[in-house]
Design a protein around this motif. Structure first.
Motif, PDB file in Angstrom:
ATOM      1  N   ASP A  29      51.125  60.914  54.995  1.00  0.00           N
ATOM      2  CA  ASP A  29      50.325  59.761  54.571  1.00  0.00           C
ATOM      3  C   ASP A  29      50.684  59.377  53.144  1.00  0.00           C
ATOM      4  O   ASP A  29      49.828  59.004  52.344  1.00  0.00           O
ATOM      5  N   HIS A  30      51.976  59.481  52.825  1.00  0.00           N
ATOM      6  CA  HIS A  30      52.466  59.191  51.487  1.00  0.00           C
ATOM      7  C   HIS A  30      53.367  57.964  51.482  1.00  0.00           C
ATOM      8  O   HIS A  30      53.937  57.577  52.501  1.00  0.00           O
ATOM      9  N   VAL A  31      53.484  57.381  50.316  1.00  0.00           N
ATOM     10  CA  VAL A  31      54.495  56.361  50.024  1.00  0.00           C
ATOM     11  C   VAL A  31      55.572  57.022  49.178  1.00  0.00           C
ATOM     12  O   VAL A  31      55.267  57.708  48.210  1.00  0.00           O
ATOM     13  N   ARG A  32      56.828  56.846  49.564  1.00  0.00           N
ATOM     14  CA  ARG A  32      57.954  57.351  48.773  1.00  0.00           C
ATOM     15  C   ARG A  32      58.627  56.180  48.058  1.00  0.00           C
ATOM     16  O   ARG A  32      58.948  55.173  48.689  1.00  0.00           O
TER      17      ARG A  32
ATOM     18  N   LEU B 291      59.426  59.292  43.653  1.00  0.00           N
ATOM     19  CA  LEU B 291      57.990  59.505  43.498  1.00  0.00           C
ATOM     20  C   LEU B 291      57.360  59.483  44.874  1.00  0.00           C
ATOM     21  O   LEU B 291      57.641  58.589  45.682  1.00  0.00           O
ATOM     22  N   VAL B 292      56.513  60.471  45.154  1.00  0.00           N
ATOM     23  CA  VAL B 292      55.761  60.509  46.401  1.00  0.00           C
ATOM     24  C   VAL B 292      54.289  60.406  46.028  1.00  0.00           C
ATOM     25  O   VAL B 292      53.769  61.215  45.252  1.00  0.00           O
ATOM     26  N   LEU B 293      53.611  59.393  46.576  1.00  0.00           N
ATOM     27  CA  LEU B 293      52.262  59.042  46.145  1.00  0.00           C
ATOM     28  C   LEU B 293      51.351  58.849  47.350  1.00  0.00           C
ATOM     29  O   LEU B 293      51.823  58.506  48.438  1.00  0.00           O
TER      30      LEU B 293
ATOM     31  N   ALA C 105      52.945  52.586  39.563  1.00  0.00           N
ATOM     32  CA  ALA C 105      53.598  52.450  40.867  1.00  0.00           C
ATOM     33  C   ALA C 105      53.137  51.174  41.563  1.00  0.00           C
ATOM     34  O   ALA C 105      53.947  50.448  42.154  1.00  0.00           O
ATOM     35  N   ARG C 106      51.841  50.884  41.509  1.00  0.00           N
ATOM     36  CA  ARG C 106      51.351  49.631  42.095  1.00  0.00           C
ATOM     37  C   ARG C 106      51.983  48.422  41.399  1.00  0.00           C
ATOM     38  O   ARG C 106      52.333  47.430  42.042  1.00  0.00           O
ATOM     39  N   ALA C 107      52.145  48.530  40.073  1.00  0.00           N
ATOM     40  CA  ALA C 107      52.765  47.428  39.339  1.00  0.00           C
ATOM     41  C   ALA C 107      54.208  47.239  39.761  1.00  0.00           C
ATOM     42  O   ALA C 107      54.698  46.105  39.876  1.00  0.00           O
ATOM     43  N   ALA C 108      54.934  48.343  39.997  1.00  0.00           N
ATOM     44  CA  ALA C 108      56.325  48.237  40.427  1.00  0.00           C
ATOM     45  C   ALA C 108      56.435  47.536  41.778  1.00  0.00           C
ATOM     46  O   ALA C 108      57.350  46.733  42.002  1.00  0.00           O
ATOM     47  N   LEU C 109      55.473  47.793  42.666  1.00  0.00           N
ATOM     48  CA  LEU C 109      55.501  47.149  43.974  1.00  0.00           C
ATOM     49  C   LEU C 109      55.092  45.684  43.894  1.00  0.00           C
ATOM     50  O   LEU C 109      55.610  44.843  44.631  1.00  0.00           O
ATOM     51  N   ARG C 110      54.176  45.373  42.984  1.00  0.00           N
ATOM     52  CA  ARG C 110      53.724  43.978  42.841  1.00  0.00           C
ATOM     53  C   ARG C 110      54.669  43.157  41.972  1.00  0.00           C
ATOM     54  O   ARG C 110      54.650  41.931  42.021  1.00  0.00           O
TER      55      ARG C 110
END
Length: 317
Positions: free
Chosen positions: A77-80, A127-129, A184-189
């Motif tokens: 249940d992670h995001v890599r 990064l695994v989050l 990490a959220r900023a990198a995706l957005r």
């Protein structure tokens, strides 16, 4: 569970030693997948990273190619977030979907992987989050440049956490984890909240990393760093102020330090004027005043004392 890993391995038992160290440091939550026989036999790698509760970061460098033979066991249940700096990484998902990530790009991936493979001579940061805190209803796939301001901030903060994690108390661990998730959220957005105070240390570190690579560049300035990191100069100044320094002072101090090293280098060939020009001081007079203010001696006096064998600690007084 919080722990760091730092290994540099080669030789006949390199993979076995790496797997044992990884298991001890990262636990079953971030267990390794099964690797091909060729990978195990030629394994030579450097790994630097950490586990911070439900977050994992690792910078991995290997001269040899890697290939897994299947997914690791267990729920996922992670995001890599894979950030590729050298070489090429290929990822395959159950059902046949495959992704290729060349150097200079990042890719996020969720759920199971059927396998992944790399070219020789690769460097990646991963990064695994926790997916529940990263996705928040957003799409699960994202790709972009590895040198974007948001990714620079994320990797700068992760690197800083890896250096200080062993000394952090509970409040520091909470702050480090929350900042990793926010970045990490900023990198995706593709954007970040530059008024978020928890981002200040990461922003300052990313600016220092950029400045260190451009110290001989006449265009280096706080404004240039702010543009590169996609924040205002005032935001950058606030980030440095939280550490008791300004970005301009950091640039000046680092240039003086590099000039000092050049003055005391064995078999020095550059003159004082040439050193001043290389490290972007307006002229020899400006360089001499700044150098005396920092080190208590003119550049020529400092170089002469160094050549005479004066102790380095005394020179820096």
């Amino acid at each position: 569970m919080n722990s760091t890993i730092s290994v540099d391995l080669s030789g006949a038992h390199a993979f076995r030693d790496f797997a044992q160290e990884w298991r001890a440091r990262m636990g079953e939550t971030f267990a390794l997948a099964s690797y091909s026989r060729a990978t195990v036999g030629s394994f030579r790698a450097r790994s630097r990273g950490f586990r911070l509760r439900d977050v994992m970061f690792n910078r991995f460098e290997s001269a040899a190619a890697l290939r897994t033979t299947g997914p690791r066991a267990g729920a996922d249940d992670h995001v890599r977030l894979w950030i590729v700096h050298r070489g090429t990484w290929r990822f395959a998902e159950p059902g046949g979907a495959e992704h290729t990530v060349p150097a200079g790009r990042f890719l996020t991936q969720t759920g199971h992987l059927s396998h992944f493979a790399t070219t020789p001579g690769h460097t990646v940061q991963v990064l695994v989050l926790p997916a529940a805190e990263i996705l928040r209803g957003e799409g699960t796939a994202a790709s972009g440049p590895a040198d974007s301001p948001e990714v620079r901030l994320l990797t700068a903060h992760a690197t800083m956490v890896s250096r200080v994690l062993d000394g952090l108390g509970p409040a520091g661990i909470d702050a480090a984890r929350e900042t990793l998730l926010e970045l990490a959220r900023a990198a995706l957005r593709g954007g970040l909240d530059d008024v978020e105070p928890r981002l200040a240390p990461a922003l300052a570190q990313a600016a220092r990393d950029l400045a260190d690579r451009r110290l001989t560049d006449p265009a280096l300035s706080p404004a240039a760093l702010a543009r590169k990191l996609n924040v205002s100069v005032r935001t950058l100044q606030r980030a440095f102020a939280s550490e008791g320094q300004s970005p301009g002072a950091y640039i000046r101090d680092r240039r003086l330090e590099e000039a000092r090293r050049a003055l005391t280098a064995p078999h020095r060939r550059m003159t004082v004027s040439e050193i001043a020009a290389r490290w972007q001081f307006a002229d020899s007079g400006h360089f001499a005043r700044a150098f005396r203010s920092r080190y208590g001696r003119t550049p020529s006096e400092y170089a002469a004392l160094a050549a005479s064998g004066t102790d380095a600690a005394q020179l820096k007084m």
